[in-house]
Design a protein around this motif. Structure first.
Motif, PDB file in Angstrom:
ATOM      1  N   LYS A 275       0.928  -1.154  -0.021  1.00  0.00           N
ATOM      2  CA  LYS A 275       0.178  -0.054   0.039  1.00  0.00           C
ATOM      3  C   LYS A 275       0.805   1.085   0.212  1.00  0.00           C
ATOM      4  O   LYS A 275       1.877   1.166   0.674  1.00  0.00           O
ATOM      5  CB  LYS A 275      -0.893  -0.009   1.171  1.00  0.00           C
ATOM      6  N   PHE A 276       0.601   2.205  -0.792  1.00  0.00           N
ATOM      7  CA  PHE A 276       1.437   3.631  -1.114  1.00  0.00           C
ATOM      8  C   PHE A 276       1.060   4.283   0.272  1.00  0.00           C
ATOM      9  O   PHE A 276      -0.245   4.436   0.347  1.00  0.00           O
ATOM     10  CB  PHE A 276       1.315   4.012  -2.223  1.00  0.00           C
ATOM     11  N   SER A 277       1.950   4.938   0.778  1.00  0.00           N
ATOM     12  CA  SER A 277       1.830   5.823   1.965  1.00  0.00           C
ATOM     13  C   SER A 277       1.161   6.968   1.794  1.00  0.00           C
ATOM     14  O   SER A 277       1.288   7.416   0.179  1.00  0.00           O
ATOM     15  CB  SER A 277       2.910   5.921   2.689  1.00  0.00           C
ATOM     16  N   ARG A 278       0.633   8.141   2.553  1.00  0.00           N
ATOM     17  CA  ARG A 278       0.614   9.267   2.145  1.00  0.00           C
ATOM     18  C   ARG A 278       1.587  10.078   1.486  1.00  0.00           C
ATOM     19  O   ARG A 278       1.445  10.688   0.774  1.00  0.00           O
ATOM     20  CB  ARG A 278      -0.087   9.815   3.577  1.00  0.00           C
ATOM     21  N   ARG A 279       2.877   9.713   2.124  1.00  0.00           N
ATOM     22  CA  ARG A 279       3.935  10.224   1.709  1.00  0.00           C
ATOM     23  C   ARG A 279       4.199   9.955   0.173  1.00  0.00           C
ATOM     24  O   ARG A 279       4.779  10.801  -0.562  1.00  0.00           O
ATOM     25  CB  ARG A 279       5.224   9.954   2.619  1.00  0.00           C
ATOM     26  N   ASP A 280       3.925   8.730  -0.225  1.00  0.00           N
ATOM     27  CA  ASP A 280       4.249   8.239  -1.286  1.00  0.00           C
ATOM     28  C   ASP A 280       3.230   9.016  -2.542  1.00  0.00           C
ATOM     29  O   ASP A 280       3.547   9.366  -3.565  1.00  0.00           O
ATOM     30  CB  ASP A 280       4.038   6.734  -1.533  1.00  0.00           C
TER      31      ASP A 280
ATOM     32  N   LEU B 234       3.969  11.240  -5.471  1.00  0.00           N
ATOM     33  CA  LEU B 234       3.357  11.289  -6.915  1.00  0.00           C
ATOM     34  C   LEU B 234       2.572  12.482  -7.402  1.00  0.00           C
ATOM     35  O   LEU B 234       2.908  12.656  -8.479  1.00  0.00           O
ATOM     36  CB  LEU B 234       2.076  10.193  -6.970  1.00  0.00           C
ATOM     37  N   LEU B 235       2.015  13.152  -6.500  1.00  0.00           N
ATOM     38  CA  LEU B 235       1.567  14.508  -6.740  1.00  0.00           C
ATOM     39  C   LEU B 235       2.457  15.494  -7.240  1.00  0.00           C
ATOM     40  O   LEU B 235       2.186  16.165  -7.915  1.00  0.00           O
ATOM     41  CB  LEU B 235       0.477  14.997  -5.586  1.00  0.00           C
ATOM     42  N   ASN B 236       3.756  15.283  -6.837  1.00  0.00           N
ATOM     43  CA  ASN B 236       4.815  16.172  -7.375  1.00  0.00           C
ATOM     44  C   ASN B 236       5.597  15.722  -8.360  1.00  0.00           C
ATOM     45  O   ASN B 236       6.611  16.291  -8.444  1.00  0.00           O
ATOM     46  CB  ASN B 236       5.454  16.545  -5.930  1.00  0.00           C
ATOM     47  N   LYS B 237       4.986  14.603  -8.883  1.00  0.00           N
ATOM     48  CA  LYS B 237       5.815  13.916 -10.102  1.00  0.00           C
ATOM     49  C   LYS B 237       7.052  13.715  -9.867  1.00  0.00           C
ATOM     50  O   LYS B 237       7.896  13.601 -10.620  1.00  0.00           O
ATOM     51  CB  LYS B 237       5.563  14.802 -11.231  1.00  0.00           C
ATOM     52  N   ASP B 238       7.357  12.811  -8.645  1.00  0.00           N
ATOM     53  CA  ASP B 238       8.685  12.296  -8.333  1.00  0.00           C
ATOM     54  C   ASP B 238       8.812  10.879  -9.308  1.00  0.00           C
ATOM     55  O   ASP B 238       8.001  10.252  -9.266  1.00  0.00           O
ATOM     56  CB  ASP B 238       8.659  11.937  -6.929  1.00  0.00           C
ATOM     57  N   LYS B 239       9.804  11.027 -10.171  1.00  0.00           N
ATOM     58  CA  LYS B 239       9.926   9.776 -10.949  1.00  0.00           C
ATOM     59  C   LYS B 239      10.176   8.814 -10.530  1.00  0.00           C
ATOM     60  O   LYS B 239       9.449   7.722 -10.944  1.00  0.00           O
ATOM     61  CB  LYS B 239      11.146  10.323 -12.042  1.00  0.00           C
TER      62      LYS B 239
ATOM     63  N   TYR C 294       0.065  10.226 -15.129  1.00  0.00           N
ATOM     64  CA  TYR C 294       1.119  10.964 -14.833  1.00  0.00           C
ATOM     65  C   TYR C 294       0.934  12.404 -15.315  1.00  0.00           C
ATOM     66  O   TYR C 294       1.242  13.497 -14.554  1.00  0.00           O
ATOM     67  CB  TYR C 294       2.443  10.352 -15.495  1.00  0.00           C
ATOM     68  N   LYS C 295       0.467  12.455 -16.471  1.00  0.00           N
ATOM     69  CA  LYS C 295      -0.008  14.080 -17.042  1.00  0.00           C
ATOM     70  C   LYS C 295      -0.985  14.715 -16.232  1.00  0.00           C
ATOM     71  O   LYS C 295      -1.017  15.851 -16.100  1.00  0.00           O
ATOM     72  CB  LYS C 295      -0.553  13.927 -18.337  1.00  0.00           C
ATOM     73  N   HIS C 296      -2.036  13.988 -15.427  1.00  0.00           N
ATOM     74  CA  HIS C 296      -3.179  14.886 -14.860  1.00  0.00           C
ATOM     75  C   HIS C 296      -2.707  14.440 -13.115  1.00  0.00           C
ATOM     76  O   HIS C 296      -3.970  14.696 -12.676  1.00  0.00           O
ATOM     77  CB  HIS C 296      -4.477  14.146 -15.361  1.00  0.00           C
ATOM     78  N   VAL C 297      -1.856  14.031 -12.699  1.00  0.00           N
ATOM     79  CA  VAL C 297      -1.745  13.720 -11.398  1.00  0.00           C
ATOM     80  C   VAL C 297      -2.056  14.840 -10.406  1.00  0.00           C
ATOM     81  O   VAL C 297      -2.496  14.980  -9.357  1.00  0.00           O
ATOM     82  CB  VAL C 297      -0.304  13.093 -10.872  1.00  0.00           C
ATOM     83  N   LYS C 298      -1.657  16.213 -10.870  1.00  0.00           N
ATOM     84  CA  LYS C 298      -1.932  17.208 -10.091  1.00  0.00           C
ATOM     85  C   LYS C 298      -3.369  17.407  -9.720  1.00  0.00           C
ATOM     86  O   LYS C 298      -3.547  18.192  -8.732  1.00  0.00           O
ATOM     87  CB  LYS C 298      -1.217  18.528 -10.729  1.00  0.00           C
ATOM     88  N   SER C 299      -4.305  17.126 -10.375  1.00  0.00           N
ATOM     89  CA  SER C 299      -5.926  17.032 -10.292  1.00  0.00           C
ATOM     90  C   SER C 299      -6.324  16.059  -9.464  1.00  0.00           C
ATOM     91  O   SER C 299      -7.416  16.145  -9.068  1.00  0.00           O
ATOM     92  CB  SER C 299      -6.470  17.184 -11.476  1.00  0.00           C
ATOM     93  N   TYR C 300      -5.594  14.951  -8.749  1.00  0.00           N
ATOM     94  CA  TYR C 300      -5.762  13.911  -7.922  1.00  0.00           C
ATOM     95  C   TYR C 300      -5.892  14.761  -6.561  1.00  0.00           C
ATOM     96  O   TYR C 300      -5.384  15.268  -6.081  1.00  0.00           O
ATOM     97  CB  TYR C 300      -4.984  12.963  -7.873  1.00  0.00           C
TER      98      TYR C 300
END
Length: 71
Positions: free
Chosen positions: A3-8, A12-17, A57-63
């Motif tokens: 399970k991905f953590s809140r930090r993960d 992701l929201l900050n597009k960490d590769k 990935y393109k739209h992750v900021k809207s999540y």
């Protein structure tokens, strides 16, 4: 399945590769199996899943993690 953590999710929201790559490796093959059950063609299923991840990935900021779960 990890399970991905809140930090993960924040990464992701900050597009960490690196986090995105981990996310892809964790879920892509599982999604291919499910999509293949629908489309009945593994190559098409792989293409669809690839498109899903590209769009994610393109739209992750809207999540909004407060409104839903990624998985």
């Amino acid at each position: 399945m990890k399970k991905f953590s809140r930090r993960d999710i924040e990464l992701l929201l900050n597009k960490d590769k690196d986090t995105f790559i981990r996310f892809y490796k964790e879920y892509a093959s599982k999604l291919v199996v499910h999509v293949n059950c629908i489309v009945k063609n593994v190559e098409n299923a792989k293409d669809i899943v690839e498109d899903i991840f590209i769009n994610f990935y393109k739209h992750v900021k809207s999540y909004d993690p407060d409104k839903s779960n990624i998985f």
